[in-house]
Design a protein around this motif. Structure first.
Motif, PDB file in Angstrom:
ATOM      1  N   ASP A   1     156.185  -1.544  50.384  1.00  7.27           N
ATOM      2  CA  ASP A   1     154.688  -1.576  51.172  1.00  7.27           C
ATOM      3  C   ASP A   1     153.755  -0.953  49.655  1.00  7.27           C
ATOM      4  O   ASP A   1     153.932  -0.045  49.087  1.00  7.27           O
ATOM      5  CB  ASP A   1     154.765  -0.471  51.963  1.00  7.27           C
ATOM      6  N   ILE A   2     152.779  -2.038  49.308  1.00  9.90           N
ATOM      7  CA  ILE A   2     151.994  -1.685  48.215  1.00  9.90           C
ATOM      8  C   ILE A   2     150.381  -1.119  48.854  1.00  9.90           C
ATOM      9  O   ILE A   2     149.659  -0.386  48.154  1.00  9.90           O
ATOM     10  CB  ILE A   2     151.736  -2.831  47.439  1.00  9.90           C
ATOM     11  N   ALA A   3     150.343  -1.248  49.955  1.00  7.31           N
ATOM     12  CA  ALA A   3     149.103  -0.514  50.719  1.00  7.31           C
ATOM     13  C   ALA A   3     148.872  -0.994  52.275  1.00  7.31           C
ATOM     14  O   ALA A   3     149.057  -2.242  52.330  1.00  7.31           O
ATOM     15  CB  ALA A   3     147.734  -1.230  50.207  1.00  7.31           C
ATOM     16  N   ARG A   4     148.963   0.063  53.068  1.00  2.99           N
ATOM     17  CA  ARG A   4     148.779  -0.274  54.545  1.00  2.99           C
ATOM     18  C   ARG A   4     149.680  -1.252  55.227  1.00  2.99           C
ATOM     19  O   ARG A   4     149.289  -2.228  55.983  1.00  2.99           O
ATOM     20  CB  ARG A   4     147.222  -0.880  54.847  1.00  2.99           C
ATOM     21  N   GLY A   5     150.964  -1.122  54.637  1.00  2.00           N
ATOM     22  CA  GLY A   5     151.928  -1.776  55.329  1.00  2.00           C
ATOM     23  C   GLY A   5     152.261  -3.405  54.852  1.00  2.00           C
ATOM     24  O   GLY A   5     152.970  -4.248  55.288  1.00  2.00           O
TER      25      GLY A   5
ATOM     26  N   CYS B   1     149.045   2.356  59.931  1.00  2.00           N
ATOM     27  CA  CYS B   1     147.484   2.617  59.785  1.00  2.00           C
ATOM     28  C   CYS B   1     146.725   1.717  60.781  1.00  2.00           C
ATOM     29  O   CYS B   1     147.441   0.909  61.261  1.00  2.00           O
ATOM     30  CB  CYS B   1     147.130   2.432  58.412  1.00  2.00           C
ATOM     31  N   PHE B   2     145.564   2.007  60.884  1.00  2.00           N
ATOM     32  CA  PHE B   2     144.903   1.467  62.028  1.00  2.00           C
ATOM     33  C   PHE B   2     143.287   1.539  62.024  1.00  2.00           C
ATOM     34  O   PHE B   2     142.776   2.628  61.507  1.00  2.00           O
ATOM     35  CB  PHE B   2     145.159   1.575  63.530  1.00  2.00           C
ATOM     36  N   LYS B   3     142.581   0.771  62.614  1.00  2.00           N
ATOM     37  CA  LYS B   3     141.102   0.787  62.976  1.00  2.00           C
ATOM     38  C   LYS B   3     141.160   1.273  64.487  1.00  2.00           C
ATOM     39  O   LYS B   3     141.729   0.739  65.228  1.00  2.00           O
ATOM     40  CB  LYS B   3     140.310  -0.350  62.582  1.00  2.00           C
ATOM     41  N   VAL B   4     140.240   1.951  65.042  1.00  2.00           N
ATOM     42  CA  VAL B   4     139.938   2.442  66.178  1.00  2.00           C
ATOM     43  C   VAL B   4     138.867   1.153  66.727  1.00  2.00           C
ATOM     44  O   VAL B   4     137.732   1.356  66.172  1.00  2.00           O
ATOM     45  CB  VAL B   4     139.559   3.751  66.505  1.00  2.00           C
ATOM     46  N   THR B   5     139.266   0.438  67.552  1.00  2.00           N
ATOM     47  CA  THR B   5     138.232  -0.513  68.084  1.00  2.00           C
ATOM     48  C   THR B   5     137.563  -0.375  69.443  1.00  2.00           C
ATOM     49  O   THR B   5     136.557  -0.996  69.761  1.00  2.00           O
ATOM     50  CB  THR B   5     139.114  -1.928  68.038  1.00  2.00           C
TER      51      THR B   5
ATOM     52  N   MET C   1     139.795   3.292  45.173  1.00  2.00           N
ATOM     53  CA  MET C   1     140.859   2.616  45.749  1.00  2.00           C
ATOM     54  C   MET C   1     141.831   3.480  45.970  1.00  2.00           C
ATOM     55  O   MET C   1     143.054   3.068  46.489  1.00  2.00           O
ATOM     56  CB  MET C   1     141.152   1.748  44.160  1.00  2.00           C
ATOM     57  N   THR C   2     141.658   4.905  45.960  1.00  2.00           N
ATOM     58  CA  THR C   2     142.683   5.753  46.174  1.00  2.00           C
ATOM     59  C   THR C   2     143.036   5.863  47.828  1.00  2.00           C
ATOM     60  O   THR C   2     143.990   6.292  48.314  1.00  2.00           O
ATOM     61  CB  THR C   2     142.011   7.468  45.786  1.00  2.00           C
ATOM     62  N   GLU C   3     142.047   5.208  48.811  1.00  2.00           N
ATOM     63  CA  GLU C   3     142.486   5.396  49.958  1.00  2.00           C
ATOM     64  C   GLU C   3     143.588   4.150  50.402  1.00  2.00           C
ATOM     65  O   GLU C   3     144.046   4.122  51.275  1.00  2.00           O
ATOM     66  CB  GLU C   3     141.283   5.259  50.842  1.00  2.00           C
ATOM     67  N   TYR C   4     143.538   3.143  49.476  1.00  3.78           N
ATOM     68  CA  TYR C   4     144.468   2.115  49.876  1.00  3.78           C
ATOM     69  C   TYR C   4     145.934   2.346  49.449  1.00  3.78           C
ATOM     70  O   TYR C   4     146.550   2.133  48.348  1.00  3.78           O
ATOM     71  CB  TYR C   4     143.854   0.729  49.193  1.00  3.78           C
ATOM     72  N   LEU C   5     146.521   3.214  50.289  1.00  6.03           N
ATOM     73  CA  LEU C   5     147.858   3.568  49.757  1.00  6.03           C
ATOM     74  C   LEU C   5     148.838   2.971  50.786  1.00  6.03           C
ATOM     75  O   LEU C   5     148.504   2.603  51.731  1.00  6.03           O
ATOM     76  CB  LEU C   5     148.113   5.169  49.964  1.00  6.03           C
ATOM     77  N   PRO C   6     150.214   3.113  50.384  1.00  4.27           N
ATOM     78  CA  PRO C   6     150.993   2.621  51.352  1.00  4.27           C
ATOM     79  C   PRO C   6     151.163   3.633  52.651  1.00  4.27           C
ATOM     80  O   PRO C   6     150.704   4.550  52.525  1.00  4.27           O
ATOM     81  CB  PRO C   6     152.521   2.865  50.582  1.00  4.27           C
ATOM     82  N   GLU C   7     151.494   2.963  53.639  1.00  3.19           N
ATOM     83  CA  GLU C   7     151.693   3.664  54.838  1.00  3.19           C
ATOM     84  C   GLU C   7     152.294   4.856  54.889  1.00  3.19           C
ATOM     85  O   GLU C   7     153.330   5.099  54.307  1.00  3.19           O
ATOM     86  CB  GLU C   7     152.061   3.017  56.090  1.00  3.19           C
ATOM     87  N   GLY C   8     151.592   6.042  55.327  1.00  3.79           N
ATOM     88  CA  GLY C   8     151.955   7.392  55.482  1.00  3.79           C
ATOM     89  C   GLY C   8     151.321   8.247  54.196  1.00  3.79           C
ATOM     90  O   GLY C   8     151.657   9.429  54.235  1.00  3.79           O
TER      91      GLY C   8
END
Length: 313
Positions: free
Chosen positions: A139-143, A88-92, A1-8
Motif C-alpha cells: 500500500d503506497i497511500a490510502r490503500g 481511509c474515507f471521506k464523510v459524504t 504530502m505527509t498526509e498521503y500515507l498507507p492506510e493506518g
C-alpha cells in the motif's frame, strides 16, 4: 504530502481521533473535505464496508469501497480483506441513522494530488499487504497498490519475499517506474501502474562491507549452494562466498569466519564454522537513504570492473 500515507498512518493521530468522536466532528469533516481513518468492522454479504464509531455506524457502499470496484478492474477481495484493518474515507453525508463514507473519493484525491506527482527515483513510505512468490504487494497511500518484484527487494538473492518482509510491515521504497493510464487492478487508467524497488536504499557494497573485518566470525544465511562454493548472506545487500561444506542447505543459518575482504573484486571469502536451522529474520533494516529522490545508484566499488547500478529516469 505527509498526509498521503498507507492506510493506518492517520488513525493514530490525535486530529484523526477528534474527527471521528462525535456527529458534529463528522459533520465538520464534510465541510472541510478532510480524509480520516477508522477500523472496518464488517464487510457485509453485498460487500459494503461498515465502521462502528460507537455513537453511530458508518457505511461505505460497495461501489465507493475502492477505485476500480465499479468497473471490475479491482476485485472484491480488496474490500473483504479490509475487515479489522484501518480504512481511509471521506464523510459524504447522513442517511437513516448512518453516516455515509467513501473510500474511493479519498483514493481519487490521493491519485490527483500525490500519485500523479510521483517520479522515478522518489523515496516513499509503503506498507506490505501480501506476499507472492514473484514479489510483494504494498500500500503506497490510502490503500492504493503497488508491487516490489522479488529481484528488487535486495541485492542478495532470496527464494521468497517472506525471507525479507512480513505482512503489515512498514518499509521505505523507491519508485522504479510509472506506467500512465493502465488498466487491470490499477483502475482502468484512473490509477497509474507503479513498480517499486527496495534494494537501492540498503546501501552499496562498500557501505555494507565496512561493518565487517577480516578475522571476525559472524552470522549469516545460506542463499545458494553451487559447485564452486556456498553464497552466504551477511546483510541484505552483501553476500560472501564460503568454501564447500557437506550437510548444509539453502536458508540455513551459519556462523562464518571472514578470511578475506577484497573491495576491488567486491568479494568476501568465508569459511563456514557451524550451521543451524530456522534462522532469525531481522526486519529492522538500516536505510542509507530515507527521503528525497535519487537519479542514479551505484552499488559497485570505484575499483571494481563490474558495474552494478540503477538509473531512475
Amino acid at each position: 504530502m505527509t498526509e498521503y500515507l498507507p492506510e493506518g498512518g492517520l488513525i493514530i493521530k490525535d486530529e484523526n481521533t477528534r474527527s471521528t468522536e462525535s456527529v458534529r466532528a463528522l459533520e465538520d469533516c464534510i465541510a472541510s473535505g478532510r480524509t480520516v481513518e477508522a477500523i472496518c468492522n464488517v464487510c457485509d454479504s453485498d460487500h459494503n464496508l461498515i465502521v462502528d464509531f460507537g455513537f453511530i455506524k458508518g457505511f461505505v457502499p460497495r461501489n465507493e469501497g475502492a477505485i476500480g470496484i465499479e468497473d471490475g478492474t479491482t476485485r472484491d477481495i480488496a474490500l473483504i480483506s479490509r475487515v479489522n484493518k484501518p480504512i481511509c474515507f471521506k464523510v459524504t453525508g447522513f442517511k437513516n441513522d448512518m453516516v455515509l463514507l467513501s473510500r474511493k473519493q479519498a483514493q481519487i484525491e490521493c491519485v490527483n494530488e500525490y500519485i500523479n506527482a510521483l517520479c522515478p527515483g522518489d523515496i516513499i513510505p509503503s506498507k506490505i499487504t501480501h506476499l507472492e512468490q514473484f514479489g510483494c504487494f504494498v500500500d503506497i497511500a490510502r490503500g492504493l497498490p503497488s508491487l516490489i518484484p522479488i529481484d528488487a527487494i535486495s541485492v542478495s538473492r532470496i527464494s521468497h519475499p517472506a525471507d525479507r518482509f512480513r505482512t503489515g510491515q512498514d518499509v521505505l521504497t523507491i519508485v522504479k517506474s510509472i506506467e500512465k493510464n493502465t488498466g487491470g487492478v490499477f483502475g482502468s487508467g484512473i490509477f497509474p501502474k507503479i513498480t517499486l524497488s527496495h534494494k537501492e536504499l540498503l546501501g552499496t557494497w562498500e557501505q555494507n562491507s565496512t561493518h565487517f573485518c577480516v578475522g571476525e566470525t559472524v552470522s549469516g544465511i545460506i542463499r545458494s549452494v553451487e559447485s564452486y562454493g556456498i553464497f552466504v548472506e551477511l546483510l541484505p545487500n552483501l553476500a560472501g562466498l564460503a568454501e564447500l561444506r557437506d550437510n548444509v542447505a539453502v536458508n540455513q543459518a551459519v556462523s562464518v569466519y571472514i578470511k578475506a575482504i577484497i573491495p576491488e573484486k567486491m568479494k568476501i571469502k568465508l569459511i563456514i564454522v557451524d550451521s543451524f536451522d530456522n534462522p532469525t529474520i531481522n526486519y529492522n533494516y538500516k536505510y542509507y537513504i530515507e527521503n528525497g529522490r535519487i537519479d542514479n545508484w551505484l552499488y559497485s566499488t570505484e575499483a571494481s570492473d563490474k558495474i552494478i547500478q540503477t538509473k531512475f529516469n
